[in-house]
Structures are given as C-alpha cells and as structure tokens.
Enzyme design. Structure first.
Site: not given
Length: 279
Positions: A78, A167, A169
């Site tokens: 990624d 994503d 986090e």
C-alpha cells in the site's frame, strides 16, 4: 484546527535539533519511519497521514511473518504520496501482485501521485484498489464516502479493481479516537460504509488494528459479516482480531518507510485476490 505554533528562539531550535540528531543516532529503526508515522504530536499538515502510520507510532515494531506463513498468501503493498512515483515494475518482479493506493483523506485532500500509482500498478498487471484515510473529526462518514468515490475510490467489475478501503486508525493529528465516543465512532463508520455501498454496490474493506478498534469502537462486532478485514499488526503473526471477524482478508505486516511502501499479505492465492475484485 491545530493551534498555531509559536516561533521558537534560536536556542530552542538548536536544542531540539540536537535532540533529534541524538535520537536518529541511537534509534535508527525509528528514525527511518516515514514522517507521516506521526507520534504523539502527529504530522503537522492535514492530508499527510498514510496507512499504518498511527499503528507504527503507537504499536511500534516492524514485523516479519513467521516462516511458512507465506505458502498460501499473496504479497501486496500500500502506498501514498510519501512514495511519490513508484517503480511498479520492480515491485512486480519482486513478487508483489496487488496494491492499494491512497486516494483521499477527509473531504479536501487528494493524493497528488494517485494517477501514477493507481494506473502504474494496473499497467504492470497488478490487481489494485484505492483507500480513504478517515478523519471522523472533520466531516461525516457519508460525506467522506462521497468524496472518496468522486476522487478515485470507485469500483468496476473488471477483475483488476479491488473494493475501496476505509482506513480507520489512530488519529495522527490529535486525540486517538478523534474526540468521539465508541457509539459515535461506530455510527460514523456505519455511515461511511452504507454510503459507499450505495454508491458502488460493494462493501468496503475495513483497515484497522485490533488495539485501536477495541479502544475506539468498544470492540464493536457488527461489521464482520459484510466488510472484509485488513488487519494491521507488525509482528510474526496476525494475532487476535477485532470482534466480529473470525478471519482476516489482508494483513499489513510491516511499515517499511517512504521508499517502497508498506507490505501486506493477502490471505489466499492470487485467484482469491481476483475473486475479491470481482465481488
């Protein structure tokens, strides 16, 4: 908004420079981490966050899968703007067969290298997709899903396009859970996922770490039956998973720095990667 930073005296600047130099000499592995990895203060500019940066800052070590774990798994990477123009042919020749590219963050940031990274990975034969770095303190989940889809996060059933990734986090800019309660965070995530499904017809992948998920969602278990899990853990094994998932689809096992991106394993052969792409 972050508070303005006061102009430091020359003495203070020299002192801080000396501390940074000493840290880079004593802790080379940490000094090598990308600037976006953050730390307690995080990056200073919105948009500079990269997938796993918070994991590296909070959970710390770079991992390597235990011997034998790669037998039925497929290597991937990624990348974000920190990698710039990526040498995709080199990665392909090293065994990397799939990739995720950061497309957006919040509702105002687009990766300036997106076209080279997204199209370049496809051109060498990789199955690729896009990810969105969530900032739940700046805009709602549905609004961020729309921004993502409108700026590279769409999906088409061509066997080469993976579903988009949320994503979610550690906050690289401030409070770990973005100032939200566990219930508020779950509601925000649900709004993003529902909107992405409406816009694309696909269930988005969720990228997170178990520790963050437990802390910021109360270990909510309601997404495991529909959203594939991409777990971040820099160790020799995947370790415990967040509630609701009995297995992971992808595993980010190391954050290698700004040159080559983060490395990942897909939990299955390349045919399974293509199967996920096709839905």
């Amino acid at each position: 908004m972050r508070r303005p930073i006061a102009v430091a005296s020359s003495h203070s600047r020299l002192l801080r420079a000396g501390i940074v130099l000493a840290a880079s000499l004593l802790l080379p592995s940490l000094a090598a981490a990308p600037a976006s990895a953050g730390g307690d203060d995080g990056p200073s500019v919105r948009g500079t966050a990269s997938m796993g940066g918070g994991v590296l800052a909070h959970e710390g070590v770079r991992g390597r899968p235990a011997a034998g774990t790669r037998v039925v798994q497929t290597e991937g990477v990624d990348v974000s703007s920190h990698q710039g123009n990526v040498a995709w042919t080199t990665l392909w020749n090293s065994g990397v067969k799939w990739a995720y590219v950061k497309a957006t963050e919040g509702t105002s940031y687009r990766n300036p290298y997106y076209a080279q990274q997204y199209n370049g990975s496809y051109d060498v034969g990789m199955v690729r997709g896009a990810y969105h770095f969530a900032t739940p303190d700046t805009a709602g989940g549905a609004a961020q899903a729309d921004y993502f889809v409108d700026n590279g996060g769409g999906w088409s059933k061509d066997g080469s396009t993976l579903p988009g990734v949320l994503d979610i986090e550690y906050n690289p800019y401030g409070a770990t859970c973005y100032g939200r309660t566990a219930d508020q965070m779950v509601d925000w995530i649900r709004a993003f996922l529902d909107r992405y499904k409406v816009r694309t017809g696909r269930d988005a992948v969720i990228y997170t770490s178990t520790n963050w998920w437990q802390q910021c969602t109360g270990d909510y278990s309601g997404f495991g039956d529909r959203n594939p899990l991409w777990i971040a853990r820099y160790a020799s094994t995947v370790g415990p998973l967040p509630a609701g998932w009995s297995f992971h689809t992808m595993w980010q096992y190391t954050s290698s720095g700004p040159t080559v991106g983060d490395h990942d394993l897909f939990n299955g052969g390349l045919d399974r990667v293509v199967q996920l792409a096709n839905g």
